[in-house]
Design a protein around this motif. Structure first.
Motif, PDB file in Angstrom:
ATOM      1  N   SER A  31       0.836  -1.209   0.000  1.00 29.27           N
ATOM      2  CA  SER A  31       0.000   0.000   0.000  1.00 29.27           C
ATOM      3  C   SER A  31       0.867   1.253   0.000  1.00 29.27           C
ATOM      4  O   SER A  31       0.590   2.210  -0.729  1.00 29.27           O
ATOM      5  CB  SER A  31      -0.942  -0.004   1.212  1.00 29.27           C
ATOM      6  OG  SER A  31      -0.224   0.034   2.424  1.00 29.27           O
ATOM      7  N   TRP A  32       1.931   1.246   0.795  1.00 31.26           N
ATOM      8  CA  TRP A  32       2.838   2.396   0.859  1.00 31.26           C
ATOM      9  C   TRP A  32       3.527   2.605  -0.495  1.00 31.26           C
ATOM     10  O   TRP A  32       3.627   3.726  -0.980  1.00 31.26           O
ATOM     11  CB  TRP A  32       3.880   2.155   1.953  1.00 31.26           C
ATOM     12  CG  TRP A  32       4.821   3.297   2.183  1.00 31.26           C
ATOM     13  CD1 TRP A  32       4.652   4.356   3.021  1.00 31.26           C
ATOM     14  CD2 TRP A  32       6.096   3.482   1.561  1.00 31.26           C
ATOM     15  NE1 TRP A  32       5.733   5.202   2.962  1.00 31.26           N
ATOM     16  CE2 TRP A  32       6.638   4.700   2.080  1.00 31.26           C
ATOM     17  CE3 TRP A  32       6.841   2.760   0.626  1.00 31.26           C
ATOM     18  CZ2 TRP A  32       7.883   5.177   1.685  1.00 31.26           C
ATOM     19  CZ3 TRP A  32       8.075   3.260   0.243  1.00 31.26           C
ATOM     20  CH2 TRP A  32       8.584   4.446   0.765  1.00 31.26           C
ATOM     21  N   LEU A  35       0.956   3.854  -3.226  1.00 26.79           N
ATOM     22  CA  LEU A  35       0.595   5.248  -2.997  1.00 26.79           C
ATOM     23  C   LEU A  35       1.769   6.185  -3.263  1.00 26.79           C
ATOM     24  O   LEU A  35       1.586   7.308  -3.742  1.00 26.79           O
ATOM     25  CB  LEU A  35       0.089   5.426  -1.552  1.00 26.79           C
ATOM     26  CG  LEU A  35      -1.293   4.827  -1.263  1.00 26.79           C
ATOM     27  CD1 LEU A  35      -1.610   4.887   0.225  1.00 26.79           C
ATOM     28  CD2 LEU A  35      -2.381   5.536  -2.070  1.00 26.79           C
ATOM     29  N   GLN A  36       2.975   5.721  -2.954  1.00 26.52           N
ATOM     30  CA  GLN A  36       4.169   6.529  -3.218  1.00 26.52           C
ATOM     31  C   GLN A  36       4.398   6.699  -4.713  1.00 26.52           C
ATOM     32  O   GLN A  36       4.714   7.787  -5.192  1.00 26.52           O
ATOM     33  CB  GLN A  36       5.396   5.846  -2.599  1.00 26.52           C
ATOM     34  CG  GLN A  36       5.651   6.224  -1.155  1.00 26.52           C
ATOM     35  CD  GLN A  36       6.404   7.541  -1.026  1.00 26.52           C
ATOM     36  OE1 GLN A  36       5.859   8.592  -1.276  1.00 26.52           O
ATOM     37  NE2 GLN A  36       7.661   7.490  -0.638  1.00 26.52           N
ATOM     38  N   SER A  38       2.193   6.058  -7.341  1.00 25.79           N
ATOM     39  CA  SER A  38       1.084   6.551  -8.166  1.00 25.79           C
ATOM     40  C   SER A  38       0.374   7.757  -7.553  1.00 25.79           C
ATOM     41  O   SER A  38      -0.207   8.569  -8.280  1.00 25.79           O
ATOM     42  CB  SER A  38       0.060   5.440  -8.397  1.00 25.79           C
ATOM     43  OG  SER A  38      -0.599   5.112  -7.176  1.00 25.79           O
ATOM     44  N   GLY A  39       0.369   7.836  -6.208  1.00 32.09           N
ATOM     45  CA  GLY A  39      -0.360   8.908  -5.521  1.00 32.09           C
ATOM     46  C   GLY A  39      -1.856   8.792  -5.679  1.00 32.09           C
ATOM     47  O   GLY A  39      -2.607   9.734  -5.417  1.00 32.09           O
ATOM     48  N   SER A  40      -2.333   7.594  -6.076  1.00 30.55           N
ATOM     49  CA  SER A  40      -3.755   7.417  -6.383  1.00 30.55           C
ATOM     50  C   SER A  40      -4.387   6.311  -5.549  1.00 30.55           C
ATOM     51  O   SER A  40      -3.932   5.164  -5.583  1.00 30.55           O
ATOM     52  CB  SER A  40      -3.920   7.099  -7.876  1.00 30.55           C
ATOM     53  OG  SER A  40      -5.236   6.697  -8.160  1.00 30.55           O
ATOM     54  N   ALA A  41      -5.447   6.664  -4.830  1.00 29.83           N
ATOM     55  CA  ALA A  41      -6.209   5.659  -4.091  1.00 29.83           C
ATOM     56  C   ALA A  41      -6.930   4.719  -5.059  1.00 29.83           C
ATOM     57  O   ALA A  41      -7.171   3.543  -4.760  1.00 29.83           O
ATOM     58  CB  ALA A  41      -7.221   6.336  -3.173  1.00 29.83           C
ATOM     59  N   PHE A  44      -4.667   1.889  -6.074  1.00 31.77           N
ATOM     60  CA  PHE A  44      -4.540   0.957  -4.954  1.00 31.77           C
ATOM     61  C   PHE A  44      -5.762   0.047  -4.882  1.00 31.77           C
ATOM     62  O   PHE A  44      -5.646  -1.166  -4.684  1.00 31.77           O
ATOM     63  CB  PHE A  44      -4.376   1.751  -3.650  1.00 31.77           C
ATOM     64  CG  PHE A  44      -4.113   0.897  -2.442  1.00 31.77           C
ATOM     65  CD1 PHE A  44      -3.280  -0.206  -2.507  1.00 31.77           C
ATOM     66  CD2 PHE A  44      -4.700   1.208  -1.225  1.00 31.77           C
ATOM     67  CE1 PHE A  44      -3.033  -0.992  -1.388  1.00 31.77           C
ATOM     68  CE2 PHE A  44      -4.465   0.441  -0.107  1.00 31.77           C
ATOM     69  CZ  PHE A  44      -3.630  -0.665  -0.183  1.00 31.77           C
ATOM     70  N   VAL A 247      -5.371   5.901   3.320  1.00 34.67           N
ATOM     71  CA  VAL A 247      -5.442   7.232   2.713  1.00 34.67           C
ATOM     72  C   VAL A 247      -5.628   8.297   3.799  1.00 34.67           C
ATOM     73  O   VAL A 247      -4.989   9.363   3.775  1.00 34.67           O
ATOM     74  CB  VAL A 247      -6.587   7.311   1.688  1.00 34.67           C
ATOM     75  CG1 VAL A 247      -6.768   8.742   1.180  1.00 34.67           C
ATOM     76  CG2 VAL A 247      -6.322   6.374   0.520  1.00 34.67           C
ATOM     77  N   LYS A 251      -2.163  10.021   3.738  1.00 30.07           N
ATOM     78  CA  LYS A 251      -2.292  11.076   2.735  1.00 30.07           C
ATOM     79  C   LYS A 251      -3.013  12.320   3.273  1.00 30.07           C
ATOM     80  O   LYS A 251      -2.500  13.435   3.175  1.00 30.07           O
ATOM     81  CB  LYS A 251      -3.037  10.522   1.512  1.00 30.07           C
ATOM     82  CG  LYS A 251      -2.906  11.390   0.269  1.00 30.07           C
ATOM     83  CD  LYS A 251      -3.525  10.685  -0.940  1.00 30.07           C
ATOM     84  CE  LYS A 251      -3.408  11.563  -2.181  1.00 30.07           C
ATOM     85  NZ  LYS A 251      -4.060  10.946  -3.357  1.00 30.07           N
ATOM     86  N   GLU A 372     -11.917   9.872  -3.696  1.00 36.42           N
ATOM     87  CA  GLU A 372     -11.499  10.926  -4.627  1.00 36.42           C
ATOM     88  C   GLU A 372     -12.490  12.092  -4.614  1.00 36.42           C
ATOM     89  O   GLU A 372     -12.110  13.257  -4.741  1.00 36.42           O
ATOM     90  CB  GLU A 372     -11.401  10.360  -6.057  1.00 36.42           C
ATOM     91  CG  GLU A 372     -10.353   9.263  -6.237  1.00 36.42           C
ATOM     92  CD  GLU A 372      -8.937   9.801  -6.283  1.00 36.42           C
ATOM     93  OE1 GLU A 372      -8.770  11.020  -6.419  1.00 36.42           O
ATOM     94  OE2 GLU A 372      -7.999   8.975  -6.174  1.00 36.42           O
TER      95      GLU A 372
END
Length: 424
Positions: A31-32, A35-36, A38-41, A44, A247, A251, A372
């Motif tokens: 998960s880390w 997210l690192q 792509s920066g997209s939930a 994930f 998230v 985030k 989002e």
């Protein structure tokens, strides 16, 4: 711990304690990393949704084989195959090769092997301890489960923070090796159902007959079936947490990864406290009253987790709610284990897994888009309020209070009397 439960019980649970630590470490690392990169939930959730669907819906199809063949052989085979899928993820991280399609494919393969493993261990406590020690076995198994939830996030978050995602996944690979060693020491009873030489067509017909008999029996036992439908609805309300919680913490609130471990650990400590205080809980809240209090408190804790700016407040209430949920889970699973015949255990408990988590892929898929649009904190708080409103449905489950309060030795007779078509 109760030493009378025997070496098989502790071989299995110690092996799984270490293996589950590896699983959680790999999950947090993945998960880390996603997210690192792509920066997209949403990306994930693209990994989690198909994985969840496989792990939920495949086990019932494998369960008839588990009730007929060697549980131990299936456990060991699936652990070996899971080890190799984890190795693939490690190599991707080590060489910094981020490819969402490849991750989805490898994760789905791992989910297939995990589904096989989970089918082989469904209801396994019934085969690890004697009949008279089953309630104690279920209670001690919950202690192990709580210990996993307490230790795993804290240790896995530390491993990730100190060594990075690739080494965290490598630790998962090592944990599978440890579990394989302990599983190889197990001495399990042989197949419950007879095993004969059959043609492919006959084998399929037998598999279908076993599958149908298992689901039909569960459907006929209305008190269990309706309670599971209600539990599935409740579970759906919180299925988004697999996406929204990372998230929210990593985030939205920009907190270190170990905070995610703190929340997970609160669940584990609550589960352990619940397991060792089960007797007091059943006296304080007999029958379905325990369900009512558990539903309300769990919903309130999730609401506070999303609504409160202080993570500590949500964690404290979450801890308290897990005590009650632990009482509920141990009570209900023990009653089911005692009530159903041994030759149905694999199928019934994998079906229970489907009911408890069947809506998980839907919740995870929806979570990405909802986060989002509205933000993780809003989604979490809203689901907590909705969950509280579900508690009146508890009173619609037929004979639930009787099923929960009847002595264990009378449960099989109760099911046979109320539902004569079940478990024939």
């Amino acid at each position: 711990m109760n030493s009378k439960l025997g070496k098989n019980f502790f071989y299995y649970n110690i092996g799984q304690l270490v293996s589950s630590l590896g699983d959680v470490t790999a999950y947090i690392a993945l998960s880390w990393w996603v997210l690192q990169k792509s920066g997209s939930a949403l990306q994930f959730s693209m990994i989690l949704a198909p994985v969840a669907a496989i792990q939920i819906f495949l086990p019932p199809l494998i369960a008839p084989l588990v009730d007929r063949y060697s549980r131990k052989a299936i456990m060991i085979l699936c652990d070996v195959l899971r080890l190799f899928t984890s190795l693939s993820v490690f190599l991707m991280m080590h060489f910094d090769y981020f490819n969402i399609s490849a991750l989805v494919f490898i994760s789905c393969l791992g989910a297939i092997f995990t589904a096989g493993f989970e089918s082989s261990v469904a209801g396994l406590t019934k085969f690890l301890v004697s009949e008279k020690d089953l309630p104690s076995g279920m209670q001690t198994a919950q202690v192990f489960s709580g210990l996993k939830s307490f230790v795993n996030p804290a240790v896995s978050g530390t491993i990730l923070g100190l060594y990075g995602p690739a080494m965290a996944v490598l630790f998962n690979i090592a944990s599978y090796g440890f579990a394989l060693l302990f599983n190889s020491l197990l001495e399990l009873k042989g197949p419950i159902l007879s095993k004969t030489s059959l043609t492919s067509k006959e084998s399929f017909a037998l598999w279908w007959k076993d599958l149908h008999a298992g689901f039909s029996s569960l459907f006929q036992a209305k008190v269990i079936f309706h309670a599971l439908l209600l539990s599935a609805t409740f579970q759906f309300m919180f299925s988004h947490l697999h996406v929204t919680l990372p998230v929210l913490i990593l985030k939205e609130r920009m907190l270190p990864a170990w905070n995610l471990g703190v929340v997970e650990s609160a669940l584990g400590i609550g589960a352990m406290v619940g397991a060792v205080t089960l007797g007091n809980g059943q006296k304080m809240l007999p029958g379905r009253l325990l369900w009512v209090v558990s539903f309300i408190l769990a919903g309130a804790s999730i609401f506070l987790l999303g609504f409160s700016k202080s993570l500590a407040i949500g964690v404290v209430v979450l801890f308290a709610s897990m005590i009650f949920m632990s009482w509920l889970n141990i009570q209900f699973q023990t009653k089911i284990s005692v009530a159903i015949p041994a030759q149905y255990v694999g199928r019934i408990f994998t079906f229970i897994g489907v009911f408890m988590s069947g809506t998980l892929p839907i919740g995870i898929s929806m979570a990405g888009g909802l986060v989002e649009k509205y933000g993780a904190s809003t989604v979490i708080a809203s689901s907590g309020i909705t969950a509280i409103l579900l508690f009146p449905l508890i009173f619609l489950v037929p004979f639930l209070n009787t099923f929960l309060t009847k002595p264990n030795e009378e449960l099989a007779g109760f099911i046979a009397e109320k539902y004569p078509q079940a478990f024939k």
